[in-house]
Design an enzyme around this catalytic site. Structure first.
Site, PDB file in Angstrom:
ATOM      1  N   TRP A   1      29.888  40.855  24.361  1.00  0.00           N
ATOM      2  CA  TRP A   1      31.210  40.240  24.361  1.00  0.00           C
ATOM      3  C   TRP A   1      31.890  40.380  23.007  1.00  0.00           C
ATOM      4  O   TRP A   1      33.085  40.664  22.922  1.00  0.00           O
ATOM      5  CB  TRP A   1      31.115  38.785  24.796  1.00  0.00           C
ATOM      6  CG  TRP A   1      32.444  38.097  24.929  1.00  0.00           C
ATOM      7  CD1 TRP A   1      32.777  36.865  24.454  1.00  0.00           C
ATOM      8  CD2 TRP A   1      33.626  38.571  25.599  1.00  0.00           C
ATOM      9  NE1 TRP A   1      34.074  36.555  24.775  1.00  0.00           N
ATOM     10  CE2 TRP A   1      34.621  37.586  25.480  1.00  0.00           C
ATOM     11  CE3 TRP A   1      33.932  39.754  26.285  1.00  0.00           C
ATOM     12  CZ2 TRP A   1      35.905  37.728  26.011  1.00  0.00           C
ATOM     13  CZ3 TRP A   1      35.204  39.907  26.816  1.00  0.00           C
ATOM     14  CH2 TRP A   1      36.171  38.899  26.680  1.00  0.00           C
TER      15      TRP A   1
ATOM     16  N   LYS B   1      29.956  30.295  24.292  1.00  0.00           N
ATOM     17  CA  LYS B   1      29.996  29.306  25.369  1.00  0.00           C
ATOM     18  C   LYS B   1      28.668  28.551  25.428  1.00  0.00           C
ATOM     19  O   LYS B   1      27.858  28.721  26.328  1.00  0.00           O
ATOM     20  CB  LYS B   1      30.290  29.995  26.698  1.00  0.00           C
ATOM     21  CG  LYS B   1      31.652  30.695  26.714  1.00  0.00           C
ATOM     22  CD  LYS B   1      31.888  31.468  27.995  1.00  0.00           C
ATOM     23  CE  LYS B   1      33.263  32.127  27.994  1.00  0.00           C
ATOM     24  NZ  LYS B   1      33.524  32.895  29.227  1.00  0.00           N
TER      25      LYS B   1
ATOM     26  N   ALA C   1      32.116  41.477  30.228  1.00  0.00           N
ATOM     27  CA  ALA C   1      32.368  42.492  29.208  1.00  0.00           C
ATOM     28  C   ALA C   1      32.458  43.908  29.775  1.00  0.00           C
ATOM     29  O   ALA C   1      33.372  44.667  29.451  1.00  0.00           O
ATOM     30  CB  ALA C   1      31.280  42.412  28.131  1.00  0.00           C
TER      31      ALA C   1
ATOM     32  N   LYS D   1      29.993  25.547  32.914  1.00  0.00           N
ATOM     33  CA  LYS D   1      29.870  26.354  34.138  1.00  0.00           C
ATOM     34  C   LYS D   1      28.584  27.187  34.128  1.00  0.00           C
ATOM     35  O   LYS D   1      28.101  27.586  35.191  1.00  0.00           O
ATOM     36  CB  LYS D   1      31.095  27.243  34.332  1.00  0.00           C
ATOM     37  CG  LYS D   1      31.457  28.127  33.138  1.00  0.00           C
ATOM     38  CD  LYS D   1      30.699  29.422  33.076  1.00  0.00           C
ATOM     39  CE  LYS D   1      30.946  30.118  31.763  1.00  0.00           C
ATOM     40  NZ  LYS D   1      30.215  31.389  31.621  1.00  0.00           N
TER      41      LYS D   1
ATOM     42  N   ARG E   1      24.473  36.645  33.384  1.00  0.00           N
ATOM     43  CA  ARG E   1      23.121  36.372  32.886  1.00  0.00           C
ATOM     44  C   ARG E   1      22.592  35.047  33.410  1.00  0.00           C
ATOM     45  O   ARG E   1      21.410  34.911  33.710  1.00  0.00           O
ATOM     46  CB  ARG E   1      23.122  36.380  31.351  1.00  0.00           C
ATOM     47  CG  ARG E   1      23.444  37.736  30.752  1.00  0.00           C
ATOM     48  CD  ARG E   1      23.156  37.773  29.270  1.00  0.00           C
ATOM     49  NE  ARG E   1      24.049  36.964  28.479  1.00  0.00           N
ATOM     50  CZ  ARG E   1      25.241  37.362  28.027  1.00  0.00           C
ATOM     51  NH1 ARG E   1      25.679  38.572  28.323  1.00  0.00           N
ATOM     52  NH2 ARG E   1      25.987  36.571  27.298  1.00  0.00           N
ATOM     53  N   ASN E   2      23.461  34.046  33.492  1.00  0.00           N
ATOM     54  CA  ASN E   2      23.006  32.735  33.961  1.00  0.00           C
ATOM     55  C   ASN E   2      22.642  32.765  35.438  1.00  0.00           C
ATOM     56  O   ASN E   2      21.638  32.168  35.846  1.00  0.00           O
ATOM     57  CB  ASN E   2      24.084  31.692  33.672  1.00  0.00           C
ATOM     58  CG  ASN E   2      24.231  31.436  32.183  1.00  0.00           C
ATOM     59  OD1 ASN E   2      23.415  30.761  31.575  1.00  0.00           O
ATOM     60  ND2 ASN E   2      25.278  31.995  31.578  1.00  0.00           N
TER      61      ASN E   2
END
Length: 334
Positions: free
Chosen positions: A14, A107, A139, A190, A254-255
């Site tokens: 990012w 974040k 990204a 989130k 990724r999360n």
């Protein structure tokens, strides 16, 4: 070209993407800790470790020297993972000029203090204008030239308008907002819901389940965000709903990936060991739950995610628990 000089700290996916966007508008130097990344950007105009073969602007310059990156910068942008944010900022402090705006792209929350990144900036660099750039921004899609929208938040409206010009580029649209707390928390909170959605997806949950988790998750996020000083409408915008949809549904998230792997019965330690990019939701979960308790906000989905990532429960048990919860009125907690 804008005459402002920009220094960006962080050579991940990012950070490099934002640097490539800014490079179309202003001179920018990107600091990366890894000398191979610096060489790759300067010699080959690529960041192959994080962005594959995507080409970077030739005018984007990288450095392994923090002083060189920030000493002449008119704007400093921080794209450093949350748990390393403060130490890097302490180094920036030694070289940054007074009153230079500092913008966070991160974040996450600092685990020990539960502080947002803009709070850390205020703590380490008092007097500097602070802001955040956030939104549904994957990204690789942006590097591929696909349309996207983001929001830049700061209380100083004069600087905010200049930052909007700095970050917007081509199909990357940037909106402004003065709700720094809401915008920043939307991006943080989130991530935990995305892990929950990933756990459901990993167990074969359908679109109905995913929609329910996202919607109820957004309700949880909004409750805590408003309790902490954010505005409700912010969580219905790009920094809230928009970012949550992208993070909860994209294969690039990724999360969400962490949640899918947890659904296979794997431990958080084993999953993290295989990832070379940080999943901030897992890192921030303990701090988020501590804040929920502090502000008296019920977050049942986030609580289940926290118990799974901390090893106190399993994805299967959490998923079954969510299905057994007795619902109340839609706009009440629970």
């Amino acid at each position: 070209m804008i005459s402002l000089k920009v220094g960006l700290l962080g050579g991940g996916s990012w950070g490099t993407t934002v640097a490539s966007l800014v490079a179309r508008n202003a001179p920018i130097t990107l600091w990366a800790r890894n000398p191979d990344t610096v060489t790759d950007i300067n010699s080959h105009h690529r960041n192959r470790k994080y962005l594959g073969s995507a080409p970077l602007p030739e005018r984007l310059r990288a450095s392994a020297d923090i002083e060189e990156t920030v000493a002449d910068a008119d704007v400093v942008v921080m794209a450093i993972p949350s748990q390393n944010f403060r130490p890097v900022l302490e180094e920036v402090k030694q070289h940054i000029r007074p009153w230079v705006p500092v913008i966070s792209l991160t974040k996450g929350l600092e685990l020990d203090t539960r502080m947002r990144m803009t709070q850390i900036i205020n703590d380490v660099l008092p007097g500097h204008p602070v802001g955040v750039l956030t939104g549904p921004n994957l990204a690789r899609e942006i590097m591929a030239g696909q349309a996207a929208a983001s929001v830049v938040a700061m209380t100083d409206k004069v600087i905010l308008c200049e930052l909007q010009k700095l970050f917007k580029s081509g199909l990357f649209r940037v909106y402004t907002n003065d709700d720094v707390i809401g915008c920043e928390l939307g991006g943080v909170l989130k991530n935990i819901i995305a892990i929950a959605v990933g756990m459901g997806d990993g167990q074969g949950a359908g679109d109905n389940t995913r929609a329910a988790l996202i919607t109820r998750g957004l309700a949880e996020v909004t409750r805590l965000g408003v309790a902490m000083g954010g505005r409700p409408e912010t969580f219905a915008g790009l920094a809230g709903m928009g970012d949550m949809i992208a993070t909860c549904t994209s294969p690039q998230s990724r999360n969400r990936h962490v949640g899918i792997e947890l659904a296979k019965g794997r431990s958080m330690e084993a999953i993290a060991a295989e990832m070379f990019m940080v999943a901030e939701g897992a890192k921030s979960a303990p701090a988020v739950m501590a804040l929920a308790q502090e502000y008296g906000v019920e977050m049942p989905i986030a609580q289940d995610v926290y118990r799974v990532v901390s090893g106190d429960s399993t994805a299967l048990r959490a998923y079954r628990g969510l299905l057994r919860v007795d619902p109340g009125a839609e706009h009440e907690p629970g």
